[in-house]
Design a protein around this motif. Structure first.
Motif, short mmCIF file in Angstrom:
data_model
loop_
_atom_site.label_atom_id
_atom_site.label_comp_id
_atom_site.label_asym_id
_atom_site.label_seq_id
_atom_site.Cartn_x
_atom_site.Cartn_y
_atom_site.Cartn_z
N VAL A 335 0.85 -1.20 0.00
CA VAL A 335 0.00 0.00 0.00
C VAL A 335 0.89 1.25 0.00
O VAL A 335 1.65 1.46 0.94
CB VAL A 335 -0.93 0.01 1.24
N PRO A 336 0.81 2.06 -1.07
CA PRO A 336 1.67 3.25 -1.13
C PRO A 336 1.12 4.38 -0.26
O PRO A 336 -0.09 4.60 -0.20
CB PRO A 336 1.60 3.65 -2.61
N THR A 337 2.02 5.07 0.44
CA THR A 337 1.61 6.20 1.29
C THR A 337 2.52 7.38 1.02
O THR A 337 3.57 7.23 0.41
CB THR A 337 1.73 5.87 2.78
N ILE A 338 2.09 8.53 1.52
CA ILE A 338 2.99 9.67 1.51
C ILE A 338 4.12 9.37 2.48
O ILE A 338 3.88 8.92 3.60
CB ILE A 338 2.26 10.97 1.94
N GLU A 339 5.34 9.59 2.03
CA GLU A 339 6.52 9.34 2.85
C GLU A 339 7.24 10.67 3.08
O GLU A 339 7.16 11.54 2.23
CB GLU A 339 7.45 8.36 2.13
N PRO A 340 7.99 10.81 4.16
CA PRO A 340 7.96 9.94 5.33
C PRO A 340 6.62 10.04 6.05
O PRO A 340 5.83 10.93 5.73
CB PRO A 340 9.11 10.50 6.19
N ALA A 341 6.37 9.13 7.00
CA ALA A 341 5.09 9.14 7.72
C ALA A 341 4.90 10.48 8.41
O ALA A 341 5.85 11.06 8.93
CB ALA A 341 5.08 8.02 8.76
N GLY A 342 3.67 10.98 8.42
CA GLY A 342 3.37 12.24 9.09
C GLY A 342 3.22 12.04 10.59
O GLY A 342 3.52 10.96 11.12
N GLY A 343 2.74 13.05 11.28
CA GLY A 343 2.64 12.99 12.72
C GLY A 343 1.40 12.29 13.22
O GLY A 343 1.46 11.39 14.04
N HIS A 344 0.25 12.70 12.70
CA HIS A 344 -1.01 12.24 13.28
C HIS A 344 -1.74 11.24 12.42
O HIS A 344 -2.79 10.74 12.81
CB HIS A 344 -1.94 13.43 13.50
N ALA A 345 -1.21 10.98 11.23
CA ALA A 345 -1.98 10.17 10.29
C ALA A 345 -1.07 9.62 9.20
O ALA A 345 0.01 10.13 8.96
CB ALA A 345 -3.06 11.05 9.64
N ILE A 346 -1.60 8.57 8.56
CA ILE A 346 -0.96 8.03 7.36
C ILE A 346 -1.86 8.42 6.19
O ILE A 346 -3.08 8.31 6.28
CB ILE A 346 -0.86 6.50 7.48
N TYR A 347 -1.24 8.87 5.12
CA TYR A 347 -1.99 9.30 3.95
C TYR A 347 -1.72 8.29 2.84
O TYR A 347 -0.63 8.25 2.28
CB TYR A 347 -1.55 10.70 3.53
N VAL A 348 -2.71 7.48 2.57
CA VAL A 348 -2.56 6.46 1.54
C VAL A 348 -2.71 7.14 0.18
O VAL A 348 -3.62 7.95 -0.03
CB VAL A 348 -3.62 5.35 1.71
#
Ligand code: F0G
Length: 458
Positions: A335-348
């Motif tokens: 599953v691709p996400t915005i990288e690097p991971a954010g603070g409060h959420a993962i954005y797929v």
């Protein structure tokens, strides 16, 4: 340390949740017009719709609730909050508001005139809505790296200073009642802004005589990212980093439902005394007297305690550890996400996972719906449903550059096994991605339409 986020707390109160069977989820989605905002909470197993107001309060906060002073004017609770406000943010004046958008409404009502522009790295939807509701133009000037999902820039929430300068010169400072920045950048992946950048943004606004405001609902997470990633800050406390951030601004507003770890609350803080007087008048008209601002005394006390707990570094290490853990697990199942991971959420990255669904058919909505049907997990679309809008001049539809699904993690609520369940569910959806289809609107209001629109599957 293990490579998973160990909770720095024990669980003292338990809220049962239930997994509804797949056929019942289908019925619930039909009834909801395929909009996850219209589901009942009991129809959801793991609720990652938002990190706003969904956190668990601590024993100290619940104790503070009992100390709440419900006096209409001059409540002790207000002064306890004022003490925390002065220690952390250092603004000369503040008013409590019932949540972040109430502060946005007051600021926009007092400062935004039709045709004016308000730049930021990226405005959140309620900020955009409040600016547009007064005839203003919200303008997003984040760095280009923010739009490249796999770019590993450590501060993808940064504002592009060259773009900001060019924008101010083209627009004229007299048409910019205030400039903003959002920390962390929620609409752009929960990505942090560096202190170097905040210094530059402040200097640029001030060079043109434009007041600088910070939308700071996740400032503690942003401060901890600065400590982890920005040269020269590793030895500083998150409190000192936060103080440096706010020393650069003329004011700030906060939805306390995030990093102040409360279920309801917010504030608007300013340095300027005459603006504070106008804010007070507007507040009294719409929210409540200046020492409670639409909240109960107990809410103010919970906020005063929560502001400090939100800055605690063992909590922040666990908090950012959870998002990193979820991102890593999702990558492992494709599953691709915005990288690097954010603070409060993962954005797929729904656009990347569903390349066969065009913007106009809402790939993010398609992914949200599929994840709910697969595992009763609720995320939220942050893409064309939320942000596509016609160009004011040509009328042509302008789509956001990224089609995302946000999985926001409530604070101190879900454990590692809950995150493992989300990873497994979304992994199953990803395996079936080519078979997913888009949606079209059945009903959509003009402003903030994602909350109440309904859809039809295509
Ligand atoms: N600014 C930002 C950056 C936000 O993320 C939010 C809310 C607000 C302002 C408005 O605050 O909800 O207290 O009125 N964000 C929530 C979310 C709703 O899910 O991201 P509010």
């Amino acid at each position: 340390m293990p490579n998973y986020p160990v909770e720095p707390f024990r669980i003292k109160t338990v809220e049962p949740i239930q997994l509804m069977d797949p056929a019942a989820r289908q019925v619930a989605m039909q009834r909801a017009g395929h909009n996850l905002f219209a589901l009942r909470a009991e129809e959801v197993f793991i609720d990652l719709l938002t990190d706003s107001g969904t956190g668990a309060m601590s024993q100290e906060q619940w104790a503070a609730i009992m100390r709440g002073d419900e006096s209409y004017a001059g409540a002790r609770s207000f002064f306890r909050l004022q003490e925390a406000m002065q220690q952390i943010f250092g603004f000369e004046h503040f008013v409590p508001t019932h949540q972040g958008r109430a502060a946005e409404n007051i600021l926009a009502a007092l400062l935004v005139k039709p045709g004016m522009s308000i730049p930021s790295n990226m405005h959140f939807d309620t900020t955009e809505g409040n600016i547009r509701a007064r005839g203003g133009h919200p303008v997003n000037l984040v760095i280009d790296e923010a739009f490249d999902p796999t770019n590993q820039h450590p501060f993808k929430g940064n504002m592009d200073i060259a773009k900001l300068r060019a924008f101010i010169q083209k627009t004229g400072a007299q048409n910019i009642p205030f400039g903003a920045i959002t920390i962390t950048n929620n609409a752009g992946g929960g990505q942090p802004v560096s202190l170097e950048n905040i210094h530059q943004v402040s200097a640029t606004y001030h060079e043109f005589g434009i007041p600088f405001y910070i939308d700071c609902c996740r400032y503690a997470e942003n401060s901890y990212f600065i400590k982890l990633r920005e040269p020269g800050y590793a030895q500083k406390s998150t409190l000192d980093i936060a103080r440096e951030i706010f020393s650069l601004a003329d004011g700030a507003w906060m939805s306390a439902k995030k990093d102040a770890l409360v279920n309801m609350g917010g504030f608007l803080a300013v340095r300027d005394h005459s603006l504070f007087q106008r804010i007070s008048n507007e507040l009294i008209l719409r929210e409540g007297f200046v020492t409670y601002g639409g909240l109960s005394g107990r809410d103010l006390d919970a906020m005063a305690v929560g502001l400090w707990e939100g800055l605690d570094e063992s909590y922040l290490a666990y908090r950012l550890g959870q998002t990193a853990y979820l991102a890593e697990g999702l990558h492992a199942v494709g599953v691709p996400t915005i990288e690097p991971a954010g603070g409060h959420a993962i954005y797929v990255d729904a656009g990347c996972l569903l390349p066969h669904i065009p913007h106009a058919e809402f790939p993010g909505q398609a992914l949200c719906a599929a994840l709910y049907l697969e595992g009763a997990v609720r995320g939220v679309e942050i893409g064309s449903v939320m942000f596509a809008a016609p160009d004011p001049k040509t009328g042509e539809m302008v789509y956001p550059r990224l089609e995302l699904v946000r999985l926001a993690i409530p604070r101190r609520v879900y454990t590692q096994s809950h995150l493992d369940y989300v990873i497994e569910s979304l992994g199953n959806v990803a395996k079936n991605a080519p078979a997913l289809r888009g949606y079209r609107f059945k009903y959509a209001p003009e402003l903030l339409r994602h909350f109440t629109c309904t859809f039809e599957p295509l």
